[in-house]
Design a protein around this motif. Structure first.
Motif, short mmCIF file in Angstrom:
data_model
loop_
_atom_site.label_atom_id
_atom_site.label_comp_id
_atom_site.label_asym_id
_atom_site.label_seq_id
_atom_site.Cartn_x
_atom_site.Cartn_y
_atom_site.Cartn_z
N SER A 116 0.86 -1.19 0.00
CA SER A 116 0.00 0.00 0.00
C SER A 116 0.89 1.23 0.00
CB SER A 116 -0.92 0.00 1.22
OG SER A 116 -0.17 -0.01 2.43
N ARG A 117 0.32 2.36 -0.37
CA ARG A 117 1.09 3.59 -0.41
C ARG A 117 0.24 4.75 0.07
NH1 ARG A 117 2.77 4.68 -6.52
NH2 ARG A 117 3.07 6.85 -5.87
N ASP A 118 0.92 5.76 0.58
CA ASP A 118 0.28 7.00 0.98
C ASP A 118 0.93 8.10 0.16
OD1 ASP A 118 -0.44 9.43 2.23
OD2 ASP A 118 -0.70 8.43 4.16
N ASN A 119 0.22 8.57 -0.83
CA ASN A 119 0.79 9.55 -1.74
C ASN A 119 1.06 10.90 -1.06
OD1 ASN A 119 0.82 7.78 -3.93
ND2 ASN A 119 -1.29 8.29 -4.48
N ALA A 120 0.30 11.23 -0.07
CA ALA A 120 0.50 12.50 0.64
C ALA A 120 1.78 12.47 1.47
CB ALA A 120 -0.70 12.79 1.53
N LYS A 121 2.15 11.28 1.95
CA LYS A 121 3.33 11.15 2.81
C LYS A 121 4.53 10.56 2.07
CE LYS A 121 0.59 10.53 7.03
NZ LYS A 121 0.30 9.63 8.17
N ASN A 122 4.35 10.18 0.83
CA ASN A 122 5.42 9.54 0.05
C ASN A 122 5.95 8.29 0.74
OD1 ASN A 122 5.27 11.48 -1.98
ND2 ASN A 122 6.84 12.77 -1.04
N THR A 123 5.03 7.47 1.20
CA THR A 123 5.42 6.24 1.87
C THR A 123 4.82 5.02 1.17
OG1 THR A 123 3.54 6.38 3.39
CG2 THR A 123 5.61 7.36 4.13
N VAL A 124 5.49 3.90 1.34
CA VAL A 124 5.00 2.63 0.83
C VAL A 124 5.20 1.59 1.92
CG1 VAL A 124 7.20 2.12 -0.34
CG2 VAL A 124 5.10 0.93 -1.03
N ASP A 125 4.19 0.81 2.17
CA ASP A 125 4.23 -0.22 3.20
C ASP A 125 4.06 -1.60 2.58
OD1 ASP A 125 2.42 1.61 5.81
OD2 ASP A 125 4.44 1.82 5.00
N LEU A 126 4.55 -2.59 3.29
CA LEU A 126 4.35 -3.98 2.89
C LEU A 126 3.90 -4.76 4.12
CD1 LEU A 126 4.63 -5.99 0.49
CD2 LEU A 126 6.85 -6.61 1.46
N GLN A 127 2.65 -5.16 4.13
CA GLN A 127 2.13 -5.99 5.20
C GLN A 127 2.35 -7.44 4.82
OE1 GLN A 127 0.73 -5.19 8.24
NE2 GLN A 127 0.77 -7.39 8.62
N MET A 128 3.07 -8.15 5.68
CA MET A 128 3.43 -9.54 5.39
C MET A 128 2.80 -10.44 6.44
SD MET A 128 7.46 -9.02 4.39
CE MET A 128 7.92 -8.56 6.06
N ASN A 129 1.90 -11.30 5.99
CA ASN A 129 1.22 -12.24 6.87
C ASN A 129 1.60 -13.67 6.49
OD1 ASN A 129 -0.15 -10.06 8.08
ND2 ASN A 129 -1.81 -10.20 6.58
N SER A 130 1.31 -14.58 7.40
CA SER A 130 1.58 -16.01 7.15
C SER A 130 3.01 -16.23 6.65
CB SER A 130 0.57 -16.58 6.15
OG SER A 130 -0.75 -16.40 6.62
N LEU A 131 3.94 -15.61 7.33
CA LEU A 131 5.33 -15.66 6.88
C LEU A 131 5.89 -17.07 6.94
CD1 LEU A 131 6.47 -12.31 8.42
CD2 LEU A 131 6.79 -12.96 6.02
N LYS A 132 6.76 -17.36 5.97
CA LYS A 132 7.39 -18.67 5.86
C LYS A 132 8.91 -18.50 5.95
CE LYS A 132 3.83 -20.07 2.53
NZ LYS A 132 3.60 -20.57 1.15
N PRO A 133 9.61 -19.55 6.31
CA PRO A 133 11.08 -19.45 6.36
C PRO A 133 11.68 -18.99 5.04
CG PRO A 133 10.38 -21.41 7.51
CD PRO A 133 9.14 -20.83 6.86
N GLU A 134 11.06 -19.36 3.94
CA GLU A 134 11.58 -18.95 2.63
C GLU A 134 11.38 -17.48 2.34
OE1 GLU A 134 9.54 -21.53 3.28
OE2 GLU A 134 8.03 -21.78 1.69
N ASP A 135 10.67 -16.77 3.19
CA ASP A 135 10.54 -15.32 3.05
C ASP A 135 11.74 -14.59 3.66
OD1 ASP A 135 7.07 -15.72 3.77
OD2 ASP A 135 7.97 -15.35 1.81
N THR A 136 12.61 -15.33 4.31
CA THR A 136 13.80 -14.72 4.93
C THR A 136 14.68 -14.09 3.86
OG1 THR A 136 13.81 -16.27 6.79
CG2 THR A 136 15.90 -15.21 6.24
N ALA A 137 14.97 -12.82 4.04
CA ALA A 137 15.75 -12.07 3.06
C ALA A 137 15.96 -10.65 3.57
CB ALA A 137 15.03 -12.03 1.71
N VAL A 138 16.80 -9.93 2.87
CA VAL A 138 16.88 -8.48 3.06
C VAL A 138 15.88 -7.85 2.10
CG1 VAL A 138 18.31 -6.42 2.97
CG2 VAL A 138 19.29 -8.59 3.76
N TYR A 139 15.02 -7.01 2.62
CA TYR A 139 13.97 -6.38 1.83
C TYR A 139 14.36 -4.93 1.53
CZ TYR A 139 10.86 -10.34 2.42
OH TYR A 139 10.30 -11.60 2.37
#
Length: 118
Positions: A69-92
């Protein structure tokens, strides 16, 4: 244009994390915003992206679990991560492209570590 990412950490499988990225500087407009990740020994890959119109796309491996999701007024972008798995391990890394009053830019955040482990 600088990007500051936050929100990484250690979480158990099945848990959730929310990453945030804020863009700052002489920004005239922002086009696409995205999150990439890079696991050890692997190439950096696109996780999710969102256009300035709000259209989203996701890697197959995260569909149904991650939400960008993003907030154009604040120039931000978020990533909500649910049901995380070990294979999601990384530098984002967050990535933003747009325009300053003088030129086009494409900037990367500094990376935030996400570790999914019991």
């Amino acid at each position: 244009v600088q990007l500051q990412a936050s929100g990484g950490g250690l979480v158990q499988p099945g848990g959730s994390l929310r990453l945030s990225c804020a863009a700052s500087g002489s920004i005239f407009s922002i086009n696409g915003m995205a999150w990439y990740r890079q696991a050890p020994g692997k190439q950096r890959e696109l996780v999710a992206g969102i256009t300035n119109g709000g259209h989203t796309h996701y890697a197959e491996s995260v569909k149904g679990r991650f939400t960008i999701s993003r907030d154009n007024a604040k120039n931000t972008v978020d990533l909500q991560m649910n049901s995380l798995k070990p294979e999601d391990t990384a530098v984002y890394y967050c990535n933003v492209d747009g325009q300053t009053p003088d030129w086009d830019f494409r900037s990367w955040g500094q990376g935030t570590q996400v570790t999914v482990s019991s």
